[in-house]
Design an enzyme around this catalytic site. Structure first.
Site, PDB file in Angstrom:
ATOM      1  CG  ASN A   1       3.200  -0.555   2.725  1.00  0.00           C
ATOM      2  OD1 ASN A   1       4.380  -0.087   2.488  1.00  0.00           O
ATOM      3  ND2 ASN A   1       2.755  -1.703   2.237  1.00  0.00           N
ATOM      4  N   GLY A   2       1.983  -3.248   4.606  1.00  0.00           N
ATOM      5  CA  GLY A   2       2.446  -4.315   5.154  1.00  0.00           C
ATOM      6  C   GLY A   2       1.866  -5.402   5.535  1.00  0.00           C
TER       7      GLY A   2
ATOM      8  CB  CYS B   1      -0.943  -0.019   1.323  1.00  0.00           C
ATOM      9  SG  CYS B   1      -1.666  -1.514   1.436  1.00  0.00           S
TER      10      CYS B   1
ATOM     11  N   GLY C   1      -1.044   0.784  -4.994  1.00  0.00           N
ATOM     12  CA  GLY C   1      -2.441   0.151  -4.290  1.00  0.00           C
ATOM     13  C   GLY C   1      -3.506   0.739  -5.531  1.00  0.00           C
TER      14      GLY C   1
ATOM     15  CE1 TYR D   1       4.696  -4.632 -11.177  1.00  0.00           C
ATOM     16  CE2 TYR D   1       4.405  -4.913  -8.789  1.00  0.00           C
ATOM     17  CZ  TYR D   1       3.911  -4.628 -10.019  1.00  0.00           C
ATOM     18  OH  TYR D   1       2.523  -4.439 -10.497  1.00  0.00           O
TER      19      TYR D   1
HETATM   20  O1  LIG Z   1       4.520 -13.151 -13.790  1.00  0.00           O
HETATM   21  P1  LIG Z   1       3.331 -12.224 -13.574  1.00  0.00           P
HETATM   22  O2  LIG Z   1       2.418 -12.671 -12.503  1.00  0.00           O
HETATM   23  O3  LIG Z   1       2.533 -11.866 -14.852  1.00  0.00           O
HETATM   24  O4  LIG Z   1       3.855 -10.803 -12.837  1.00  0.00           O
HETATM   25  C1  LIG Z   1       4.904 -10.091 -13.322  1.00  0.00           C
HETATM   26  C2  LIG Z   1       4.584  -8.824 -14.170  1.00  0.00           C
HETATM   27  O5  LIG Z   1       3.606  -8.081 -13.523  1.00  0.00           O
HETATM   28  C3  LIG Z   1       4.200  -6.711 -13.215  1.00  0.00           C
HETATM   29  O6  LIG Z   1       3.694  -5.921 -14.280  1.00  0.00           O
HETATM   30  P2  LIG Z   1       2.685  -4.778 -14.090  1.00  0.00           P
HETATM   31  O7  LIG Z   1       1.602  -5.094 -15.326  1.00  0.00           O
HETATM   32  O8  LIG Z   1       1.676  -5.300 -12.926  1.00  0.00           O
HETATM   33  O9  LIG Z   1       2.914  -3.408 -13.894  1.00  0.00           O
HETATM   34  P3  LIG Z   1       4.154  -2.746 -14.687  1.00  0.00           P
HETATM   35  O10 LIG Z   1       3.443  -1.722 -15.759  1.00  0.00           O
HETATM   36  O11 LIG Z   1       4.512  -1.661 -13.831  1.00  0.00           O
HETATM   37  O12 LIG Z   1       5.175  -3.322 -15.534  1.00  0.00           O
HETATM   38  C4  LIG Z   1       5.539  -6.977 -13.581  1.00  0.00           C
HETATM   39  O13 LIG Z   1       6.087  -5.713 -14.162  1.00  0.00           O
HETATM   40  C5  LIG Z   1       5.742  -8.115 -14.604  1.00  0.00           C
HETATM   41  O14 LIG Z   1       5.408  -7.519 -15.733  1.00  0.00           O
HETATM   42  N1  LIG Z   2      -0.307  -4.106   0.871  1.00  0.00           N
HETATM   43  C1  LIG Z   2      -0.410  -3.803   2.068  1.00  0.00           C
HETATM   44  O1  LIG Z   2       0.556  -2.978   2.581  1.00  0.00           O
HETATM   45  C2  LIG Z   2      -1.693  -4.071   2.761  1.00  0.00           C
HETATM   46  C3  LIG Z   2      -1.918  -3.732   3.954  1.00  0.00           C
HETATM   47  C4  LIG Z   2      -3.051  -4.567   5.000  1.00  0.00           C
HETATM   48  N2  LIG Z   2      -2.203  -5.841   5.327  1.00  0.00           N
HETATM   49  C5  LIG Z   2      -4.285  -4.717   3.866  1.00  0.00           C
HETATM   50  O2  LIG Z   2      -4.364  -5.742   3.441  1.00  0.00           O
HETATM   51  O3  LIG Z   2      -4.799  -4.027   3.799  1.00  0.00           O
HETATM   52 MG   LIG Z   3       4.975  -5.519 -15.969  1.00  0.00          MG
END
Ligand SMILES: O=P(O)(O)OC[C@H]1O[C@H](OP(=O)(O)OP(=O)(O)O)[C@H](O)[C@@H]1O
Ligand SMILES: NC(=O)CC[C@H](N)C(=O)O
Ligand SMILES: [Mg+2]
Length: 507
Positions: free
Chosen positions: A101-102, A2, A28, A257
């Site tokens: 967050n967490g 988050c 998020g 990421y």
């Molecule tokens: O193997 P997967 O389960 O598909 O997950 C990995 C992919 O998901 C994310 O992209 P995303 O579209 O979330 O975001 P981005 O536009 O920041 O790359 C990440 O950058 C990879 O491309």
């Molecule tokens: N990704 C997160 O940081 C999640 C915060 C919290 N555990 C929730 O689920 O809302």
């Molecule tokens: Mg991606």
């Protein structure tokens, strides 16, 4: 993962918190919320949706007050829905709101203690509501009518003694101020910055430094692992180390990421780290195939772009944007269900055929998690006429669940779990698959901050640095949070209607 914002200003802070949340939207996409405080009253707006959809003019107008906190949610515990959106609120003691967050790894035990020993009611299955109530209970036991910074720090000390897992949080105590704190391992990020206004200094806490930059705040520091930073209503900043034992082991997946590349986290430039990831990958590619026949390097937008570019430069191969991204589709990985994620990849990315036609392409992504993206992308590359499709992941294979705030709860959903690189390569339909080595990934981050004690790499090596994770916990997590389990709980929630929550409806 988050996004958090906390602010103590000299005039209404809601508009700045809103802007900061839009900058943190990549952390998020599920729900968003802002709570402000003026003259002893909290004002709140939270709902499911993106920041731009949740807040309209009339909501902003009623979010009065010079102190406030905000949150964008990516669920990792508990169910979905507006009642689970953050910040959470308790009326006793004082009136306290908190955004988190967490993920707490002992939230079930803490929930029992809160009920049986502390006589507190929890109305949701969110670990963030648990964290708020632990903090509130510890403030209450101090029994002060008017708390001061020292009391806030004592309560945070107790939070660290009782809570396990990864957590960064911002909490607002009615009319007293805003506190930010971070778990003793520093798994989740939090920074603090200040800005001069005509009426005096204003402070902001945020998950990423980029939010400070955009709002004109100058970064003061990262909140240290175990530390609490309290800014009182008068604009005085107080900080104290509140944990007995600390180490800096930030989550390395932020660098891979989650974080925006223009953020600085614990001294590490995310941008430079991703550049280094590309350079290390290039070396590995040359080690594996010194006489490779790659014609062109193509990133899978967005996150892999930086690593792909430096990889191409290091190999002295053409870099081409072969996939165009639909700018109106968000991040697919942080979407809540597999069918939505799958559909979104195709909606999000479309190939430029001339970059593929008859060529041996090296596609680069930051990571392969469930394999949703790469499987479809490789097929798209073939359909666009590629002769050979090679694939490089700037991170090692993700083989273990995450328990500290990233929604990867189930080992069996991870494409590389219990599989060799060759098996994954076959499954995703690539002609060659190269993963970054873990020691190289760690080196990329460590070169950014040589003082870090280490990094949380649990999704790659299964080593959970809080030391409290066993198979029984992982089994229970999988049972509660697999895609299948969630489909059922969401259906259940809709049938029963919304749980009681202190939130505003769609009006
Ligand atoms: O193997 P997967 O389960 O598909 O997950 C990995 C992919 O998901 C994310 O992209 P995303 O579209 O979330 O975001 P981005 O536009 O920041 O790359 C990440 O950058 C990879 O491309
Ligand atoms: N990704 C997160 O940081 C999640 C915060 C919290 N555990 C929730 O689920 O809302
Ligand atoms: Mg991606």
């Amino acid at each position: 993962m988050c996004g958090l914002v906390g602010m103590v200003g000299k005039s209404n802070v809601a508009a700045d918190i809103y802007d900061a949340l839009t900058v943190l939207q990549h952390r998020g996409q599920d729900a968003a919320g802002i709570m402000t405080c003026s003259n002893g009253r909290f004002n709140q707006r939270k709902r499911e949706g993106l920041v731009r959809d949740v807040f309209q003019q009339h909501h902003m107008e009623r979010l009065q007050g010079p102190i406030g906190i905000g949150h964008v949610r990516y669920p990792t515990a508990g169910s979905f829905g507006t009642a689970l959106a953050q910040p959470f609120y308790v009326n006793s003691p004082y009136g306290i709101a908190l955004a988190h967050n967490g993920n707490l790894t002992n939230s079930e035990q803490l929930a029992k203690e809160l009920f049986q020993d502390d006589l507190r009611h929890l109305n949701t299955d969110s670990d963030s509501e648990v964290l708020l109530n632990i903090f509130a209970h510890e403030m209450q036991t101090l029994g002060k009518l008017s708390p001061v910074a020292d009391d806030i720090f004592k309560a945070v000390e107790a939070v660290h003694r009782r809570c396990r897992g990864g957590y960064a949080a911002v909490a607002m105590v009615v009319d007293y101020g805003v506190v930010g704190f971070r778990d003793p391992n520093g798994i989740r990020p939090l920074v603090v910055g200040k800005r001069d206004s005509e009426q005096g200094e204003e402070y902001m806490l945020a998950s990423e430094s980029v939010a400070l930059d955009v709002l004109g705040f100058e970064m003061i520091d990262d909140v240290a692992p175990g530390e609490a930073v309290f800014i009182d209503r008068q604009g005085q900043l107080h900080r104290r180390q509140c944990a007995a034992k600390t180490r800096l082991s930030p989550c390395i997946f932020e660098h891979v990421y989650f974080a925006r590349p223009d953020s600085l986290m614990d001294g590490v430039s995310v941008y430079k780290t991703r550049m280094r990831q590309g350079e290390y990958m290039a070396r590995k590619i040359l080690r594996e195939r010194p006489n490779h026949d790659i014609d062109v390097v193509i990133p899978i937008p967005d996150t892999s772009r930086i690593a792909a570019q430096s990889l191409a430069t290091a190999l002295d191969i053409k870099f081409r944007e072969g996939f165009m991204k639909n700018r109106y589709i968000g991040r697919t990985f942080i979407m809540p269900g597999q069918s939505q994620r799958k559909k979104s990849v195709r909606q999000k990315l479309n190939p430029v055929p001339l970059e593929f036609d008859g060529k041996n392409v090296m596609l680069v992504d930051d990571s392969i998690v469930r394999g949703t993206t790469c499987r479809q992308i490789i097929q798209m590359a073939r359909d666009a006429g590629a002769a050979k499709v090679y694939f490089a992941s700037a991170a090692p294979p993700v083989r273990y669940p995450n328990v500290y705030g990233i929604d990867m709860p189930t080992a069996s959903e991870l494409i590389a779990h219990n599989r060799s690189v060759e098996e994954v390569c076959e499954l995703i339909g690539a002609d060659w698959l190269v993963f970054q080595d873990l020691e190289d990934l760690v080196a990329c981050s460590h070169e950014g901050n040589i003082h870090a004690d280490g990094f949380d790499c649990s999704v790659f090596d299964g080593n959970y640095i809080t030391g409290d994770i066993d198979q029984a916990y992982l089994d229970q997590l999988a049972a509660q949070r697999s895609d299948e389990a969630r489909k059922q709980s969401k259906a259940g929630l809709q049938e029963e209607g919304a749980i009681v929550g202190l939130y505003n409806d769609a009006s």
